[in-house]
Design a protein around this motif. Structure first.
Motif, PDB file in Angstrom:
ATOM      1  N   UNK A   1       0.803  -1.223   0.000  1.00  0.00           N
ATOM      2  CA  UNK A   1       0.000   0.000   0.000  1.00  0.00           C
ATOM      3  C   UNK A   1       0.836   1.273   0.000  1.00  0.00           C
ATOM      4  N   UNK A   2       2.136   1.175   0.335  1.00  0.00           N
ATOM      5  CA  UNK A   2       2.975   2.365   0.407  1.00  0.00           C
ATOM      6  C   UNK A   2       2.782   3.164   1.676  1.00  0.00           C
ATOM      7  N   UNK A   3       2.049   2.630   2.663  1.00  0.00           N
ATOM      8  CA  UNK A   3       1.802   3.376   3.901  1.00  0.00           C
ATOM      9  C   UNK A   3       3.116   3.572   4.659  1.00  0.00           C
ATOM     10  N   UNK A   4       3.174   4.618   5.449  1.00  0.00           N
ATOM     11  CA  UNK A   4       4.412   4.959   6.147  1.00  0.00           C
ATOM     12  C   UNK A   4       4.376   4.633   7.631  1.00  0.00           C
ATOM     13  N   UNK A   5       3.199   4.276   8.158  1.00  0.00           N
ATOM     14  CA  UNK A   5       3.098   3.993   9.585  1.00  0.00           C
ATOM     15  C   UNK A   5       2.007   2.961   9.829  1.00  0.00           C
ATOM     16  N   UNK A   6       2.051   2.359  11.014  1.00  0.00           N
ATOM     17  CA  UNK A   6       1.043   1.368  11.397  1.00  0.00           C
ATOM     18  C   UNK A   6      -0.324   2.031  11.515  1.00  0.00           C
ATOM     19  N   UNK A   7      -0.350   3.265  12.022  1.00  0.00           N
ATOM     20  CA  UNK A   7      -1.616   3.985  12.160  1.00  0.00           C
ATOM     21  C   UNK A   7      -2.252   4.240  10.796  1.00  0.00           C
ATOM     22  N   UNK A   8      -1.430   4.619   9.820  1.00  0.00           N
ATOM     23  CA  UNK A   8      -1.954   4.843   8.468  1.00  0.00           C
ATOM     24  C   UNK A   8      -2.498   3.543   7.878  1.00  0.00           C
ATOM     25  N   UNK A   9      -1.788   2.446   8.128  1.00  0.00           N
ATOM     26  CA  UNK A   9      -2.254   1.143   7.659  1.00  0.00           C
ATOM     27  C   UNK A   9      -3.612   0.795   8.264  1.00  0.00           C
ATOM     28  N   UNK A  10      -3.774   1.023   9.584  1.00  0.00           N
ATOM     29  CA  UNK A  10      -5.051   0.712  10.230  1.00  0.00           C
ATOM     30  C   UNK A  10      -6.180   1.578   9.693  1.00  0.00           C
ATOM     31  N   UNK A  11      -5.868   2.831   9.415  1.00  0.00           N
ATOM     32  CA  UNK A  11      -6.887   3.713   8.834  1.00  0.00           C
ATOM     33  C   UNK A  11      -7.315   3.216   7.459  1.00  0.00           C
ATOM     34  N   UNK A  12      -6.360   2.771   6.658  1.00  0.00           N
ATOM     35  CA  UNK A  12      -6.691   2.210   5.353  1.00  0.00           C
ATOM     36  C   UNK A  12      -7.584   0.976   5.498  1.00  0.00           C
ATOM     37  N   UNK A  13      -7.230   0.109   6.447  1.00  0.00           N
ATOM     38  CA  UNK A  13      -7.987  -1.132   6.616  1.00  0.00           C
ATOM     39  C   UNK A  13      -9.435  -0.873   7.018  1.00  0.00           C
ATOM     40  N   UNK A  14      -9.672   0.230   7.743  1.00  0.00           N
ATOM     41  CA  UNK A  14     -11.038   0.562   8.168  1.00  0.00           C
ATOM     42  C   UNK A  14     -11.939   0.830   6.977  1.00  0.00           C
ATOM     43  N   UNK A  15     -11.351   1.330   5.895  1.00  0.00           N
ATOM     44  CA  UNK A  15     -12.143   1.708   4.723  1.00  0.00           C
ATOM     45  C   UNK A  15     -12.177   0.616   3.651  1.00  0.00           C
ATOM     46  N   UNK A  16     -11.523  -0.506   3.918  1.00  0.00           N
ATOM     47  CA  UNK A  16     -11.396  -1.533   2.895  1.00  0.00           C
ATOM     48  C   UNK A  16     -12.360  -2.682   3.055  1.00  0.00           C
ATOM     49  N   UNK A  17     -12.435  -3.502   2.014  1.00  0.00           N
ATOM     50  CA  UNK A  17     -13.266  -4.707   1.992  1.00  0.00           C
ATOM     51  C   UNK A  17     -12.378  -5.891   1.628  1.00  0.00           C
ATOM     52  N   UNK A  18     -12.080  -6.728   2.611  1.00  0.00           N
ATOM     53  CA  UNK A  18     -11.173  -7.850   2.361  1.00  0.00           C
ATOM     54  C   UNK A  18     -11.735  -8.856   1.367  1.00  0.00           C
TER      55      UNK A  18
ATOM     56  N   UNK B   1      -1.068  -7.233 -11.522  1.00  0.00           N
ATOM     57  CA  UNK B   1      -0.889  -5.785 -11.498  1.00  0.00           C
ATOM     58  C   UNK B   1      -1.426  -5.232 -10.186  1.00  0.00           C
ATOM     59  N   UNK B   2      -0.529  -4.809  -9.329  1.00  0.00           N
ATOM     60  CA  UNK B   2      -0.903  -4.289  -8.023  1.00  0.00           C
ATOM     61  C   UNK B   2      -1.841  -3.098  -8.137  1.00  0.00           C
ATOM     62  N   UNK B   3      -1.679  -2.312  -9.179  1.00  0.00           N
ATOM     63  CA  UNK B   3      -2.479  -1.094  -9.355  1.00  0.00           C
ATOM     64  C   UNK B   3      -3.961  -1.381  -9.575  1.00  0.00           C
ATOM     65  N   UNK B   4      -4.307  -2.603  -9.893  1.00  0.00           N
ATOM     66  CA  UNK B   4      -5.710  -2.944 -10.138  1.00  0.00           C
ATOM     67  C   UNK B   4      -6.499  -3.174  -8.849  1.00  0.00           C
ATOM     68  N   UNK B   5      -5.811  -3.120  -7.715  1.00  0.00           N
ATOM     69  CA  UNK B   5      -6.479  -3.374  -6.441  1.00  0.00           C
ATOM     70  C   UNK B   5      -6.403  -2.142  -5.550  1.00  0.00           C
ATOM     71  N   UNK B   6      -7.460  -1.892  -4.785  1.00  0.00           N
ATOM     72  CA  UNK B   6      -7.501  -0.761  -3.877  1.00  0.00           C
ATOM     73  C   UNK B   6      -6.604  -1.041  -2.670  1.00  0.00           C
ATOM     74  N   UNK B   7      -5.834  -0.035  -2.292  1.00  0.00           N
ATOM     75  CA  UNK B   7      -4.942  -0.221  -1.144  1.00  0.00           C
ATOM     76  C   UNK B   7      -5.749  -0.479   0.126  1.00  0.00           C
ATOM     77  N   UNK B   8      -6.951   0.092   0.207  1.00  0.00           N
ATOM     78  CA  UNK B   8      -7.791  -0.130   1.387  1.00  0.00           C
ATOM     79  C   UNK B   8      -8.189  -1.602   1.512  1.00  0.00           C
ATOM     80  N   UNK B   9      -8.519  -2.225   0.379  1.00  0.00           N
ATOM     81  CA  UNK B   9      -8.915  -3.635   0.405  1.00  0.00           C
ATOM     82  C   UNK B   9      -7.736  -4.535   0.773  1.00  0.00           C
ATOM     83  N   UNK B  10      -6.569  -4.202   0.263  1.00  0.00           N
ATOM     84  CA  UNK B  10      -5.377  -4.981   0.592  1.00  0.00           C
ATOM     85  C   UNK B  10      -5.040  -4.857   2.076  1.00  0.00           C
TER      86      UNK B  10
END
Length: 657
Positions: A432-449, A486-495
């Motif tokens: 996802x290119x996130x820079x911190x664990x907090x940013x990763x958790x915020x992304x995960x909140x908006x994603x659909x696994x 292709x990684x770009x075909x997937x939303x970083x939030x879902x990943x």
């Protein structure tokens, strides 16, 4: 509807053609009629496996049992192959009078693609239970085919003689897109004990995203050329070489898969695909082996057979699994592999031809373990220090350590896992290119696994797999739905959502098995990657409640105390672990002796050859680095503690502090 033949499979005198290193060689059946071919299929989540009989040629008696596979998305190629090999009666799939022929088939795809077989080939599928077929196929090989089983340890592949009279019980670990673990107690008796959603589909899905590989075989080839130490965090990176020598630890002991990524400035494109592939393979094969070891220990079994289409006879895969099983069991267990490990289901389906009883295998059902999360969180009862012992302390840092605490100052490290917070954040940075664990958790909140995770419903259809209690919504394989490279075909939030789900549930599952094995009913979690992060704590709580059916209490230690959902507060002193705050004890207990993740045949690194870290100057620099890391971690914990206190002040719960 008539069957393809009225005859079954005659196993008398069966033997494997080809050498020990040959992949899926044919099996010669000297007394099997060649005139009427038999065909059975296993249509799984990613592959279609075929087992069929064919003439030996040259007018020889008997028949060959042959093997073929196709990607499930290439269903038409499978149809073309069946026609070309003459495996359909009357060259069109119909019998005289227009009656459709019936083929034996198993796997979720037997239900999902039944209409396609009827439309394209004019055949009906006799759908057989997948677990039944896998067990039947394994027993067929072990009881009837000499040389079907072998071990692979320290680069040596040795055949195993299995006596049919001394075969049962055994543990069968079937590695497909996900992993199913079965206790087999007889020819028609078995029990599905558990499974894990981190399987071959997870490895391949992440490999496609991170390396761009197009096939699983390509991924395996890449892994052979790579070095997992480029991305993996080892104990020497944390403790320094002097501490390792003092405690008798190998400097190459694996602490956290992908753990080096979190402190690196490199991006995904800066890493070699070969190194990423090697890291993925070691991370997940060791994890599968660890779960297999824990389950076998709980059941009191010493013989563990590994099957499934994702082993592929691959040397590093088998070496990793064998090494891990041998290490954890202290050489009391043995990993055994099968020559035709990817065709167990199809073999079992083939064996059902000519069975006059039409009898299915017996599934000795108990309340099943699922691979999906429960819907409710875990509540925590208030405790006091007179009845808190014993308990399991799970420390989630870059890796995971699990410690049994039996009294004040009395504790023992039981086991560890290399799939911890460092793995989650390391993979998150790459994906996802996130820079911190907090940013990763915020992304995960908006994603659909579910955008990338393969569910039981994706394999079996809307009804799921009710025979073993797996609803359609159950996660079968994390990242198993990834089709594109292709990684770009997937939303970083879902990943991010899929990452958080897969690893938190895995930690919860392993913690439950360890607690169960030690007879512990309380589990306390601590560490920077869990405490203060509500999303992480919630998922681990759900996982433990799910696996233990509410019988294990899950609580969390945050910094200098424990804050549960009822507001109970515990000091480390009351918990009996105040001495863990001591620098040397933390290193010895929390970081001590996780299993060695180094592939045994790998050469030592250039740094080790040059002895760079053996000098006093190198050790001083290493200790300075360690001190800086610890200082940064303390500052991070202080910030989180201040934030937590602020939240409690706002909610009027300051009395608990």
């Amino acid at each position: 509807m008539g069957e393809a033949t009225g005859h079954g499979v005659d196993l008398s005198g069966a033997e494997i053609r080809g050498g020990l290193e040959d992949r899926n060689p044919s099996i010669f059946l000297p007394r099997q009629p060649a005139a009427s071919p038999l065909l059975a299929l296993d249509i799984g989540g990613t592959l279609i496996k075929l087992v069929y009989t064919a003439s030996c040629g040259g007018g020889a008696d008997g028949a060959d049992l042959r093997f073929a596979k196709f990607e499930r998305r290439r269903l038409q190629e499978c149809f073309d192959f069946i026609r070309a090999e003459g495996l359909l009666a009357c060259n069109g799939g119909t019998r005289p009078g227009g009656e459709n022929m019936t083929l034996k088939a198993t796997g979720g795809g037997a239900y999902k693609f039944a209409d396609d077989f009827l439309e394209k080939l004019g055949v009906c599928l006799d759908k057989l239970d997948e677990m039944d077929s896998v067990v039947s196929g394994a027993n067929f090989l072990l009881q009837n085919i000499p040389g079907a089983a072998f071990t692979h340890m320290n680069g040596q592949r040795n055949p195993v003689d299995v006596s049919p009279n001394n075969l049962f019980p055994y543990l069968l670990v079937n590695i497909g897109s996900g992993v199913s673990i079965l206790k087999v107690t007889g020819n028609r008796k078995f029990e599905r004990v558990t499974g894990t959603h981190i399987g071959g589909g997870t490895m391949f899905g992440l490999a496609k995203l991170l390396t761009g590989c197009k096939s699983y075989d390509e991924f395996l080839q890449l892994s052979q050329k790579g070095d997992n130490f480029v991305l993996d965090l080892i104990v020497k990176d944390i403790c320094g070489e002097l501490v390792c020598q003092k405690q008798g630890l190998s400097t190459s002991t694996l602490a956290s898969s992908f753990g080096k990524v979190i402190t690196s400035e490199k991006k995904l494109t800066d890493y070699k695909p070969e190194d990423i592939a090697s890291t993925l393979l070691s991370a997940f094969t060791y994890n599968i082996a660890q779960i297999a070891f824990l389950v076998a220990s709980l059941l009191g079994l010493r013989r563990v057979f590994f099957g499934g289409s994702y082993i592929r006879g691959h040397k590093s895969t088998m070496e990793n699994i064998s090494y891990a099983i041998d290490f954890w069991s202290q050489s009391q267990m043995q990993a055994v592999f099968l020559r035709h490990e990817g065709y167990l289901g199809a073999l079992g389906a083939l064996m059902s031809y000519g069975d006059p009883s039409g009898e299915n295998l017996t599934l000795e059902e108990k309340e099943p373990h699922h691979e999906s999360a429960p819907v409710d969180g875990t509540s925590v009862d208030e405790e006091n220090d007179s009845n808190i012992f014993p308990y399991l302390l799970v420390n989630i840092g870059s890796g995971v350590s699990m410690i049994e605490v039996i009294g004040k100052g009395k504790f023992e490290r039981i086991i560890g896992s290399h799939l911890g917070g460092g793995t989650i954040l390391g993979l998150a940075r790459l994906l996802t290119g996130c820079s911190s664990y907090e940013e990763f958790l915020e992304l995960s909140q908006r994603g659909n696994n579910l955008s990338v995770d393969l569910t039981v419903g994706d394999i079996y259809g809307g009804e799921g797999y009710p025979k073993v209690g797996l609803p359609a919504s159950t996660t079968a394989a994390s990242f198993g739905k990834v089709n594109s490279s292709k990684l770009s075909e997937y939303k970083v939030e879902d990943l991010a959502a899929a990452l958080l789900n897969s690893f938190t549930y895995n930690i919860g599952q392993i913690a439950y098995f360890v607690a169960n094995l030690s007879g512990l009913k309380r589990i306390f979690f601590r560490g920077a990657y869990v405490c203060g992060h509500e999303k992480t704590m919630d998922k681990i709580s759900r996982s433990l409640k799910y696996w233990s059916k509410g019988e294990v209490q899950t609580t969390f230690l945050c910094h200098e105390g424990f804050l549960g959902t009822l507001g109970a507060f515990w000091s480390y002193e009351n918990m009996g672990i105040d001495s863990l705050a001591a620098h040397e004890v933390i290193r010895e207990v929390l970081l001590g002796a996780p299993y060695t993740g180094q592939f045994p045949s790998l050469p030592v690194t250039q740094q080790q050859e040059n002895g760079e870290h053996s000098t006093l100057e190198g050790e001083v620099e290493s200790l300075r680095h360690d001190n800086a890391m610890l200082k940064a971690e303390v500052e991070r914990l202080q910030r989180e503690n201040a934030e937590l206190r602020a939240k409690l002040v706002r909610s009027g719960e300051t009395s608990t502090l």
